[in-house]
Structures are given as structure tokens and as C-alpha cells.
Design an enzyme around this catalytic site. Structure first.
Site, PDB file in Angstrom:
ATOM      1  N   SER A 158     -25.892 -66.205  12.773  1.00 20.54           N
ATOM      2  CA  SER A 158     -25.727 -65.341  13.938  1.00 20.54           C
ATOM      3  C   SER A 158     -24.237 -65.064  14.096  1.00 20.54           C
ATOM      4  CB  SER A 158     -26.284 -66.007  15.178  1.00 20.54           C
ATOM      5  OG  SER A 158     -25.607 -67.219  15.382  1.00 20.54           O
ATOM      6  N   LEU A 159     -23.907 -64.211  15.033  1.00 22.86           N
ATOM      7  CA  LEU A 159     -22.503 -63.832  15.196  1.00 22.86           C
ATOM      8  C   LEU A 159     -21.966 -64.374  16.504  1.00 22.86           C
ATOM      9  CD1 LEU A 159     -22.753 -60.099  14.127  1.00 22.86           C
ATOM     10  CD2 LEU A 159     -21.328 -61.808  13.005  1.00 22.86           C
ATOM     11  N   CYS A 217     -39.587 -27.817  50.967  1.00 21.74           N
ATOM     12  CA  CYS A 217     -40.045 -26.662  51.742  1.00 21.74           C
ATOM     13  C   CYS A 217     -41.214 -26.958  52.665  1.00 21.74           C
ATOM     14  CB  CYS A 217     -40.402 -25.506  50.804  1.00 21.74           C
ATOM     15  SG  CYS A 217     -41.964 -25.743  49.939  1.00 21.74           S
ATOM     16  N   LYS A 274     -23.020 -52.586  15.466  1.00 17.24           N
ATOM     17  CA  LYS A 274     -24.023 -53.646  15.630  1.00 17.24           C
ATOM     18  C   LYS A 274     -25.300 -52.994  16.170  1.00 17.24           C
ATOM     19  CE  LYS A 274     -24.681 -58.322  17.123  1.00 17.24           C
ATOM     20  NZ  LYS A 274     -25.869 -58.114  17.966  1.00 17.24           N
ATOM     21  N   ALA A 286     -28.408 -58.553  28.821  1.00 17.18           N
ATOM     22  CA  ALA A 286     -27.146 -58.918  29.470  1.00 17.18           C
ATOM     23  C   ALA A 286     -27.374 -60.087  30.418  1.00 17.18           C
ATOM     24  CB  ALA A 286     -26.596 -57.718  30.227  1.00 17.18           C
ATOM     25  N   LYS A 312     -15.782 -58.059  10.068  1.00 16.84           N
ATOM     26  CA  LYS A 312     -15.940 -59.147   9.110  1.00 16.84           C
ATOM     27  C   LYS A 312     -14.729 -59.136   8.187  1.00 16.84           C
ATOM     28  CE  LYS A 312     -20.924 -58.397   9.017  1.00 16.84           C
ATOM     29  NZ  LYS A 312     -22.021 -57.745   8.311  1.00 16.84           N
TER      30      LYS A 312
HETATM   31  N1  5U1 Z   1     -23.586 -54.755  11.453  1.00 18.90           N
HETATM   32  C1  5U1 Z   1     -23.903 -56.052  11.478  1.00 18.90           C
HETATM   33  N2  5U1 Z   1     -24.760 -56.593  12.329  1.00 18.90           N
HETATM   34  N3  5U1 Z   1     -24.809 -57.889  12.036  1.00 18.90           N
HETATM   35  C2  5U1 Z   1     -25.544 -58.870  12.617  1.00 18.90           C
HETATM   36  N4  5U1 Z   1     -23.418 -56.989  10.668  1.00 18.90           N
HETATM   37  C3  5U1 Z   1     -23.984 -58.132  11.010  1.00 18.90           C
HETATM   38  N5  5U1 Z   1     -23.842 -59.363  10.486  1.00 18.90           N
HETATM   39  C4  5U1 Z   1     -24.555 -60.359  11.024  1.00 18.90           C
HETATM   40  C5  5U1 Z   1     -25.424 -60.138  12.100  1.00 18.90           C
HETATM   41  C6  5U1 Z   1     -26.192 -61.253  12.694  1.00 18.90           C
HETATM   42  O1  5U1 Z   1     -24.435 -61.585  10.559  1.00 18.90           O
HETATM   43  C7  5U1 Z   1     -23.482 -61.791   9.522  1.00 18.90           C
HETATM   44  C8  5U1 Z   1     -22.901 -63.104   9.737  1.00 18.90           C
HETATM   45  C9  5U1 Z   1     -24.122 -61.644   8.204  1.00 18.90           C
END
Ligand code: 5U1
Length: 695
Positions: free
Chosen positions: A92-93, A421, A125, A44, A300
Site C-alpha cells: 500500500s502507499l 407560479c 492515483k 475521507a 515513486k
Molecule cells: N498510480 C499508482 N497507484 N498506485 C497504488 N501507483 C500505485 N502504486 C501503488 C498503489 C497501491 O503501490 C506501489 C507501491 C506499487
């Protein structure tokens, strides 16, 4: 927006300085995380630094440099593993930090696709380590970490040791090429067991499952990885060849499952933002009960055609988002440490913290486990510490930031006396726990002491069960064990749901229990590690409570005995009694509070007959001997035990009351004193005659 001058005017912009500091700090954290496997701040905190960096860069785009930590997705491969290029980049997300950002994601997707509500594949995740598994003609040929998204590390040998990852895909309908993307993780229970093993071997435990998974996967020796409880969930794919293209994400995950790959059962299809929100709320509520860490929900677009239409920005798809949950690790200040006394007397250090939100809960206390852990983690009062609250376990301190240790920080010192105690605190060799020795007296241990005292194999007090013990304790009627025998009928009958008849039965049972045996009584005292068999051995060996008590109190370790690891010799002469048990017995009887309670029990009438083996065989009762010098054929301890078994007292100093001095070779001042006082002196032969009938 601020402009940078082409000419350095000498005035540095505050944001610019902050930017440099942030880049430097993030690079350092990247190095610790990716290369050393030893992150020093929680995710974090790292995320906050990265967000701040991105914020400054978005306000001052002219300052963006290609080597800024914001300009790449992951870390770089470390030495020792071969770098491999992913056939398709590992993405990455983008994160949604709150519901508004999640709604923004949904709105953008709907606008781009011109639809009112979209179908999302909703997933947990997992907080682990991203991996790409390459199957060619159904056979696992390579496993690679994510690295920087383009190139990762070849960890095939290690991944092959993970039991749930198939080495060959199931079913005949196998693709020619399949890159499976997913997360390797360590289940929480696996981590607990692994850490116990590491600690027992004197090694450093892992702070959390993610570090443990990363550390285990990056072992250069796969045999070590094989001993680590790693697991895997598939959530996506890269290159896919030799099979029909899937129409939806959910369809493809069903195929992965059919090929034998583990897919998270919590996955679901949801329609529209409201269902997405509800899924996230359900997942968050279930978070503590899962056996693995999750740090959010992923949404997604389910239709692959929609995914293709939305495409990517940088390395993150526009068709997916991670809705982040509150972090399970946070930074805060360690204000102080209290020591909590458990019902068995073990002292646990409890960290008092500056209150902080962790995993959605305000945390102001956390466990530090024990003194060994405090030393392992080198935590001081005043430190900025990492507190972790994951699963249903109590929050714990997993580390500290040494670079933030203030000048006034102080080391944590364990108490010498029990904070509840006032009895003395001991740490018996070979045990990690500090323990209050006032087992019979300490209020923290009272209920457990009564429960054990009353149990069938101890004093066998019929009707004195757990519920009544709690009632008696809450009513303040039994502060010490001997108070049990002072209970009056009206006190007991006044307890809730206690009929007069039952109250009378309890008093009768108490009265009956007063007649017992020494072995039962010793067992009932609840001395740590003294079970029934040991108690019987002690009763037989010492014959009387006085003899045991004398041995325990006189047997204090001397410096010389410490050096020779020859402590508590009189106690250790008893059957079944080694150094640890002897130390517990000595600790118990030297604690004056316990002796007072024992006196109290005897005073109210608890009694027993002398053990049968000792009855009638105490010809030396009432006599006192002193032993000095080296005896032939027998150690001094054996001589002492033999004399005591016959009822004699053995003292350490010669006085006019001494019956005789037993003097071996090289007897010194005690012999001179005995001669001066006219005390008879026996040699080894005289001793042998004295104890002969019993040997
Ligand atoms: N459950 C999940 N975790 N995760 C991480 N899905 C998922 N998809 C990811 C990542 C990095 O990337 C997608 C763009 C395939």
C-alpha cells in the site's frame, strides 16, 4: 504520555475509550466495505477515523493489539471466492496529506540517498480497485484482488471479461512470469449509463465509480461483470521472471505498455520536489475533465536501485508516496430541500446543505435528481448525508448515515403546487419527473414556452429568436405569451442592437402569425408529449378548441376509472393519444392559468379557420345530448366522440336545455329526470339514425 495501570482502578481513560470506539467503528466500516460492498461513510471520513486511531496508538504504543484495524493493510477475502496467495505482497502507499508532508517524503529520500534532487515517476492515483494479474509464458492465468496484501480473492473469470486487459501478452519478448499490479476502475460515463440501466430495471444505483467497480468485479457470475464498463491501468509489478530486471520504474512501465497493458498516459518523469508539486497541481486542475476518478498523485523513485536501498516500512514502500487530493465525497447535514423548476417544467429537488468543502470547492447545494432517487436513497431532512462532487457534474447526494438520523428528521414531501407560479404539479404515470402544469404561465418555463410557440412549425414568428426572447424577458416585456401581441414598436426598438426596421419586421411577423391553424396552435401550446402529429390528430378529432378543452376538463379520472386503468376515455379516443399523453393534455387544460393565457391569445386576435374536415359537417352544432346506460354495439365514449364530431355538445347531467337523452340498457336516474323534465329520450337505434350520415 499516559500509563495504564496493571490494576484496573475503575477509572477508564478517555483516550482508551475513544480507541475502543474507533476500533469498533472501523471494523464495522471494513465489514461494510469489503464484505457487503456497501460502505456507509465516505473514504475521507474513514481515513479520519483511521488517522485518529493511529494517532492514539502512537501516543500509547502499549495499547496496540495485533487485531487492531491499524495493524493490517486491507480487508479479508469474502466467502464465495477462492483465496489466493500473492507471490509478492501487494503493497500500500503512505499518504502525504499536504505539501509539507510531500516535502518531508522528498527530504527523507534525499537524505537516505545523499542526493540533491531525485527523479520521480509521477502518476495519477486512480480511485478504483487494486488488482494483480499473473501472466505465465505470456498468458493470463490468474487475477486476484488485493485482499489483505498477502492473500486476495481469485477473480480471474471476471477479469477476463474486461476488454482492455490482454489475455495474452503482445510481442515475442515475453517474461516467463509477470505479476502486473494496477487498478481496475469504472469510467464516469460508464457509471452514469450503468446507473440509468439499473434504475430502469428497478435496481439500486451505485453511489460512485469505485463502489461500482468493486461491486462489478465481485459478482459471482462473470456474465454480469461482462456487462459492466470496467477498465484498467497498470502501475507496477510483483514477481518478474525470465527477463532482464528493469533499471527504472519508467522503463518497466514502457515494457508493460509494449506487452499490451494499458498504462496511464498522464504518467510523467519529474525531477525534484518543485516539479513534483507542479505535476500534482496540473493533475488536480485536470481532475474534473478526466473520465475517471482520481484521489491523488503518486510519486515513486524512478531508479529501482534507489527503491531497493530505501526498502519498506510495514507494507508500504519508503520509495513512494501518495499525495492526496481533497476528497470528492464528504459528510454534511441536509438542512432543507427546495424544488427547482426547469425550463420544461420538470421539478428537481435541490438539497440545501450545511456548507462543506468537497473536492476543493465549498458546496452548499446538491441535486437529489428526482423523487424516485429520494425514495431509493431514503434521505430525510436533518440527515447526515454523503455529498459527492466529481468531474464537471453538479454535486449530488449519494447516501445518508441512517445511524446518525436525528429524532427531529422529517421525510421529504414533494410540493403539490409549483413553487414558482402556483400551478398544480403532476406526476404522470410512467414518468419519474414531477412537472409544473402551468407551461404557458410559469415564469420558469417562459423562455422555453416562447421559443417553442414562435418556432417555425408552431406559430412561425419570423425574427423571434433566442436572443430577442431573452431580451424581452429581461426587460419584463413578455410575462405571458399573449403579451407578445401587445408589444409596441418603441418597446421592441429600444432593445439592444435592435434597429427600427427589424423591430417593425418582428411586429409584422407577430401580426401575420395571428392567422394560423388549430393544429399549429395546439402544437404551439407546448403540452408535454404533444408533437406536431398528435396536435394534427387532436385538431381533426375534436374539430374545435372548445371541444378539446371540454373533453380535457370533463375527463377527470374517477375512482372507478382509476381502478380500471380507464382514464381520460374521451381524450384517448383521439388518434395517437394514449394514457400518458391524455394525462398531459388533461393536466394542461385543467390548469386555470393555462386557460387564462389561451383566452388572452384569442382575445388579442389569434384565430384559425375550423379544420376543413369539420367545415360544413356540423349538423348537430348547438345541440346538447346526455348519454346514459349501456348502448348496444357502441361504447358511451364512441357515442360521445361521434356526436362531438358532428358539432354536438355532450353533457353529463340532464337539464331543461338538454336536446335529448340517449338511454341504453339499465338507464337509471338520468332517464327518470329526463322523463320528469319532458326531455326527449332516444334509444340506441335513435342514436344510430342521428349519427348515421357521419359513420
Ligand atoms: N498510480 C499508482 N497507484 N498506485 C497504488 N501507483 C500505485 N502504486 C501503488 C498503489 C497501491 O503501490 C506501489 C507501491 C506499487
Amino acid at each position: 504520555m499516559q500509563q495504564t495501570s496493571l490494576f484496573d482502578t475503575g477509572e477508564r481513560d478517555v483516550s482508551r475509550e475513544r480507541l475502543d470506539a474507533l476500533r469498533e467503528a472501523i471494523r464495522e466500516h471494513d465489514y461494510r466495505y469489503y464484505v457487503l460492498d456497501a460502505p456507509s461513510i465516505p473514504d475521507a471520513e474513514y481515513d479520519r477515523l483511521m488517522r485518529e486511531l493511529r494517532q492514539i496508538e502512537s501516543e500509547h504504543p502499549q495499547w496496540i493489539q495485533p487485531d487492531s484495524p491499524s495493524q493490517r493493510v486491507g480487508g479479508s477475502p469474502r466467502e464465495g471466492f477462492v483465496a489466493v496467495r500473492h507471490a509478492r505482497p501487494m503493497l500500500s502507499l503512505n499518504n502525504a496529506m499536504d505539501e509539507a508532508e510531500l516535502a518531508d517524503f522528498d527530504r527523507r529520500a534525499r537524505e537516505a540517498l545523499g542526493e540533491n534532487a531525485l527523479a520521480y515517476h509521477a502518476e495519477a492515483k486512480i480511485d478504483g480497485l487494486a488488482i494483480s494479474l499473473r501472466y505465465e509464458n505470456g498468458v493470463l492465468v490468474r487475477a486476484a484482488t488485493r485482499g489483505d496484501g498477502e492473500r486476495g480473492e481469485d477473480v480471474t473469470a471476471n477479469v477476463r471479461t474486461i476488454a482492455c486487459i490482454p489475455l495474452r501478452l503482445m510481442s515475442t519478448d515475453r517474461p516467463a512470469v509477470l505479476d502486473v499490479r494496477g487498478e481496475i476502475y469504472m469510467p464516469r460515463r460508464g457509471l452514469r449509463e450503468l446507473n440509468e440501466r439499473l434504475l430502469a430495471a428497478g435496481e439500486k444505483p451505485f453511489a460512485n465509480p469505485r463502489n461500482a467497480a468493486a461491486g462489478s468485479l465481485r459478482q459471482l457470475d462473470p456474465r454480469i461483470t461482462a456487462t459492466r464498463p470496467l477498465s484498467f491501468f497498470a502501475y507496477g509489478w510483483g514477481e518478474l521472471d525470465g527477463t532482464s530486471a528493469p533499471k527504472t520504474h519508467s522503463e518497466m512501465l514502457a515494457r508493460l505498455r509494449a506487452w499490451g497493458l494499458p498504462v496511464n498516459p498522464l504518467n510523467a518523469l519529474v525531477y525534484g520536489i518543485d516539479e513534483a508539486r507542479a505535476y500534482a497541481a496540473r493533475l488536480l486542475a485536470a481532475r474534473d475533465s478526466l473520465d475517471y476518478d482520481i484521489d491523488g498523485a503518486v510519486f515513486k523513485l524512478d531508479r529501482i536501485a534507489d527503491q531497493e536501498q530505501l526498502g519498506f516500512v510495514a507494507r508500504a514502500p519508503r520509495w513512494a508516496v501518495a499525495f492526496k487530493f481533497p476528497p470528492e465525497e464528504e459528510l454534511t447535514e441536509l438542512l432543507d430541500v427546495d424544488w427547482q423548476v426547469g425550463r420544461t417544467g420538470a421539478l428537481t429537488p435541490v438539497a440545501r446543505l450545511a456548507p462543506v468543502h468537497v473536492g476543493g470547492v465549498m458546496v452548499s447545494n446538491a441535486t437529489l435528481h428526482n423523487l424516485d432517487m429520494i425514495h431509493q436513497k431514503d434521505v430525510w431532512i436533518g440527515d447526515t448525508v454523503i455529498v459527492r462532487r466529481a468531474g464537471d457534474v453538479i454535486p449530488e447526494i449519494v447516501g445518508r448515515l441512517i445511524e446518525r438520523r436525528p429524532a427531529g428528521a422529517r421525510a421529504i414531501v414533494p410540493p403539490r403546487i409549483c413553487p414558482v407560479c402556483g400551478s398544480h404539479v403532476e406526476q404522470v404515470d410512467g414518468e419519474v419527473a414531477l412537472r409544473c402544469t402551468g407551461g404557458l404561465y410559469c415564469p420558469a418555463q417562459r423562455r422555453e414556452a416562447i421559443r417553442h410557440f414562435a418556432s417555425r412549425r408552431a406559430m412561425d414568428i419570423d425574427g423571434l429568436g433566442e436572443k430577442i426572447i431573452i431580451q424581452l424577458d429581461e426587460a419584463g416585456l413578455v410575462k405571458r405569451l399573449d403579451d407578445l401581441y401587445r408589444l409596441r414598436l418603441e418597446d421592441v426598438a429600444a432593445l439592444e442592437r435592435m434597429a427600427e426596421k427589424s423591430a417593425q419586421n418582428l411586429l409584422d411577423a407577430l401580426e401575420k402569425s395571428k392567422t394560423t391553424t388549430l393544429a399549429r396552435f395546439l402544437f404551439a401550446l407546448g403540452i408535454p408529449e404533444v408533437g406536431e402529429t398528435t396536435a394534427q390528430g387532436l385538431a381533426r378529432h375534436f374539430g374545435s378548441l372548445d371541444a378539446l378543452r371540454d373533453a380535457a376538463c370533463a375527463d377527470l379520472p374517477t375512482a372507478e376509472a382509476e381502478r380500471k386503468k380507464d382514464r381520460f376515455p374521451r381524450l384517448q379516443a383521439a388518434p395517437d393519444v394514449g394514457l400518458t399523453i391524455a394525462a398531459h393534455i388533461a393536466g394542461f387544460f385543467t390548469e386555470a392559468h393555462n386557460r387564462e393565457v389561451i383566452e388572452g391569445l384569442l382575445a388579442v386576435g389569434v384565430h384559425w379557420e375550423a379544420p376543413s374536415s369539420a367545415v360544413g359537417e356540423q349538423p348537430l352544432a348547438g345541440r346538447t345530448y346526455v348519454i346514459t346506460g349501456t348502448l348496444e354495439g357502441m361504447t358511451r365514449e364512441e357515442a360521445r366522440a361521434a356526436l362531438e364530431a358532428l358539432g354536438a355538445k355532450v353533457s353529463d347531467s340532464v337539464s331543461k336545455k338538454t336536446t335529448a337523452l340517449i338511454a341504453g340498457e339499465a338507464a337509471g336516474s338520468k332517464l327518470a329526470r329526463a322523463q320528469a323534465l319532458g326531455v326527449p329520450v332516444l334509444d340506441a337505434m335513435g342514436l344510430a339514425e342521428l349519427i348515421a350520415p357521419s359513420r
